[in-house]
Scaffold this motif. Structure first.
Motif, PDB file in Angstrom:
ATOM      1  N   GLU A  89     -11.147  -5.039  17.041  1.00  0.00           N
ATOM      2  CA  GLU A  89     -10.319  -4.451  18.109  1.00  0.00           C
ATOM      3  C   GLU A  89      -8.848  -4.826  17.965  1.00  0.00           C
ATOM      4  OE1 GLU A  89     -13.234  -5.875  18.470  1.00  0.00           O
ATOM      5  OE2 GLU A  89     -14.511  -4.594  19.723  1.00  0.00           O
ATOM      6  N   LEU A  92      -6.795  -2.250  16.288  1.00  0.00           N
ATOM      7  CA  LEU A  92      -6.385  -1.120  17.129  1.00  0.00           C
ATOM      8  C   LEU A  92      -5.158  -1.504  17.965  1.00  0.00           C
ATOM      9  CD1 LEU A  92      -6.846   1.687  18.217  1.00  0.00           C
ATOM     10  CD2 LEU A  92      -8.694   0.813  19.655  1.00  0.00           C
ATOM     11  N   ARG A  96      -1.421   0.364  17.664  1.00  0.00           N
ATOM     12  CA  ARG A  96      -0.780   0.922  18.862  1.00  0.00           C
ATOM     13  C   ARG A  96       0.622   0.339  19.027  1.00  0.00           C
ATOM     14  NH1 ARG A  96      -6.038   0.234  22.932  1.00  0.00           N
ATOM     15  NH2 ARG A  96      -7.057   2.207  22.414  1.00  0.00           N
ATOM     16  N   ARG A 106      -5.213  10.512  28.756  1.00  0.00           N
ATOM     17  CA  ARG A 106      -6.664  10.732  28.694  1.00  0.00           C
ATOM     18  C   ARG A 106      -7.056  11.825  29.681  1.00  0.00           C
ATOM     19  NH1 ARG A 106      -9.332   4.704  27.598  1.00  0.00           N
ATOM     20  NH2 ARG A 106      -8.570   4.667  25.477  1.00  0.00           N
ATOM     21  N   ARG A 134      -2.480   6.016  30.785  1.00  0.00           N
ATOM     22  CA  ARG A 134      -2.698   4.572  30.685  1.00  0.00           C
ATOM     23  C   ARG A 134      -1.565   3.947  29.879  1.00  0.00           C
ATOM     24  NH1 ARG A 134      -7.401   1.947  26.752  1.00  0.00           N
ATOM     25  NH2 ARG A 134      -6.739  -0.199  26.995  1.00  0.00           N
ATOM     26  N   TYR A 141      -3.499  -7.136  27.476  1.00  0.00           N
ATOM     27  CA  TYR A 141      -3.879  -7.006  26.075  1.00  0.00           C
ATOM     28  C   TYR A 141      -2.913  -7.738  25.145  1.00  0.00           C
ATOM     29  CZ  TYR A 141      -7.480  -3.417  26.837  1.00  0.00           C
ATOM     30  OH  TYR A 141      -8.609  -2.738  27.198  1.00  0.00           O
ATOM     31  N   ASP A 247      -7.970   1.207  31.052  1.00  0.00           N
ATOM     32  CA  ASP A 247      -9.157   1.077  30.203  1.00  0.00           C
ATOM     33  C   ASP A 247     -10.411   1.244  31.059  1.00  0.00           C
ATOM     34  OD1 ASP A 247     -10.694   0.442  27.882  1.00  0.00           O
ATOM     35  OD2 ASP A 247     -11.008  -1.553  28.734  1.00  0.00           O
TER      36      ASP A 247
HETATM   37  C1  IPM Z   1     -10.330   2.037  24.465  1.00  0.00           C
HETATM   38  C2  IPM Z   1     -11.154   0.934  23.874  1.00  0.00           C
HETATM   39  C3  IPM Z   1     -10.231  -0.136  23.308  1.00  0.00           C
HETATM   40  C4  IPM Z   1      -9.351  -0.636  24.443  1.00  0.00           C
HETATM   41  C5  IPM Z   1     -10.939  -1.303  22.599  1.00  0.00           C
HETATM   42  C6  IPM Z   1     -11.818  -0.829  21.482  1.00  0.00           C
HETATM   43  C7  IPM Z   1      -9.951  -2.326  22.101  1.00  0.00           C
HETATM   44  O1  IPM Z   1     -12.030   0.409  24.827  1.00  0.00           O
HETATM   45  O2  IPM Z   1      -9.533   2.649  23.718  1.00  0.00           O
HETATM   46  O3  IPM Z   1     -10.469   2.323  25.646  1.00  0.00           O
HETATM   47  O4  IPM Z   1      -9.794  -1.512  25.223  1.00  0.00           O
HETATM   48  O5  IPM Z   1      -8.217  -0.183  24.545  1.00  0.00           O
END
Ligand code: IPM
Ligand code: MN
Length: 361
Positions: A89, A92, A96, A106, A134, A141, A247
């Motif tokens: 994770e 990701l 970002r 979303r 979001r 995070y 999230d």
């Molecule tokens: C989302 C996912 C991610 C997040 C994870 C995979 C890190 O749950 O894109 O919603 O929490 O942002």
């Protein structure tokens, strides 16, 4: 047009759904005569296995060079007990941040053909059409200090929710602009009865609101919003919130759409000289290890993310609309994957993807 795209399938069902999304992309490129330049890279658990880290330098370089990035999903159960900085994770989160995509759009909508796929009563979900915005590059995070200290029963842990005025203002403006193009309603979600960060959030949103006097603004507490999302979801048009709230609430929103497999997302933030957005496009769902490799996963969220990419990063609104229409056409035929609980035999991931390609072609 030259579409220069980096594809990051990632882990689990990310591979399967991304394959279908790329297939759709090829059909679009062929039909509308666009030149498609695809590169593929590593992100998440697969990147840890092959390079030692979840966001290799090579992927970082390619993500900066690409016009847009199409991502599948990241996460593998073997890393469940590993510390956050070594998890898939984290890759990701890294991409970002690198891409500066602070606004994650979303869209949550209901489809007539899927009303019975939602556990909620039809009259509640029929007509739902909202976009959750979001904040994506701040909050819990990324905040520091963070970490676990001490051992055993004397250990403790901390995470930090921090936002600056600027971080809130830019995502708020993005949400107002979006609301302006829709039904002109914006709900800003916070927990200002308890959290200072939320008090600042509300202050900033209120401060920029006069620039969007045509948009009706409401402030709503996050706990109440969670309830309203299932009690009266049609009241929402655009809903903006910080990272962690977004999230959580977007997974709840997925129940309205019939399945989390339906939800696409577009993460944007930086405009190119052409006026198009540099973007990261990914379905909202995770890597779903329990069904990975079984050709069962719902590819519509990933395919919808391709539509979002065509629209935001390339300005190809006709092509984007064609992809979204094709998804709806396939939903109407009932050729859908098991998560949507179709009446007959469920379609495989591949069959659902193929059906979308045919509907476009
Ligand atoms: C989302 C996912 C991610 C997040 C994870 C995979 C890190 O749950 O894109 O919603 O929490 O942002
Ligand atoms: Mn999530």
């Amino acid at each position: 047009m030259n579409l220069n795209i980096l594809v990051l399938p990632g882990d689990g069902i990310g591979l399967e759904v991304t394959r279908e999304a790329v297939r759709v992309l090829r059909v679009v490129a062929e039909k509308w005569n666009h030149q498609l330049t695809l590169r593929e890279g590593l992100l998440g658990g697969i990147a840890i296995h092959k390079t030692g880290g979840p966001f290799p330098a090579e992927t970082e370089k390619m993500s900066i060079e690409a016009d847009a990035v199409l991502m599948g999903a990241v996460g593998l159960p073997e890393f469940d007990n590993v510390s956050p900085e070594k998890r898939p994770e984290r890759g990701l989160l890294g991409i970002r941040k690198t891409m500066g995509v602070y606004a994650n759009l979303r869209p949550v909508r209901s489809y007539k053909a899927l009303l019975d796929s939602s556990p909620l009563k039809n009259h509640l979900v029929d007509g739902v059409d909202m976009v959750i915005v979001r904040e994506l590059t701040g909050g819990l995070y990324y905040g520091s200090p963070r970490g676990i200290t001490g051992e055993g029963t004397s250990s403790s842990a901390v995470n930090t929710m921090a936002y600056s005025w600027v971080e809130i203002e830019r995502v708020a403006r993005m949400a107002f602009e979006l609301a302006r193009k829709r039904r002109k309603k914006l709900a800003s979600v916070d927990k200002s009865n308890v959290l200072e960060v939320s008090q600042l959030w509300r202050r900033v949103v209120t401060a920029v609101a006069p620039d969007y006097a045509d948009v009706e603004l409401e402030h709503i507490l996050v706990d109440n919003c969670a309830m309203q999302l299932v009690l009266n979801p049609k009241r929402f048009d655009v809903v903006v919130m910080e990272n962690t709230f977004g999230d959580i609430l977007s997974d709840e929103g997925a129940v309205l759409a019939g399945s989390i497999g339906m939800l696409p997302s577009a993460s944007i933030g930086v405009k190119k000289a052409s006026g198009a957005w540099t973007g990261l496009y990914e379905p909202v769902h995770g890597s779903a290890p329990d069904i990975a490799g079984q050709n069962k996963a719902n590819p519509f969220g990933a395919i919808g993310s391709v539509a979002a990419m065509l629209e935001y990063s390339f300005g190809l609104t006709e092509e984007a609309a064609a992809v979204n229409r094709a998804i709806e056409t396939v939903l109407n035929t009932g050729r859908v994957t098991a998560d949507l609980r179709p009446a007959g035999t469920p379609a495989t991931t591949e069959q659902a993807g193929e059906a979308v390609c045919q509907a476009i072609g």
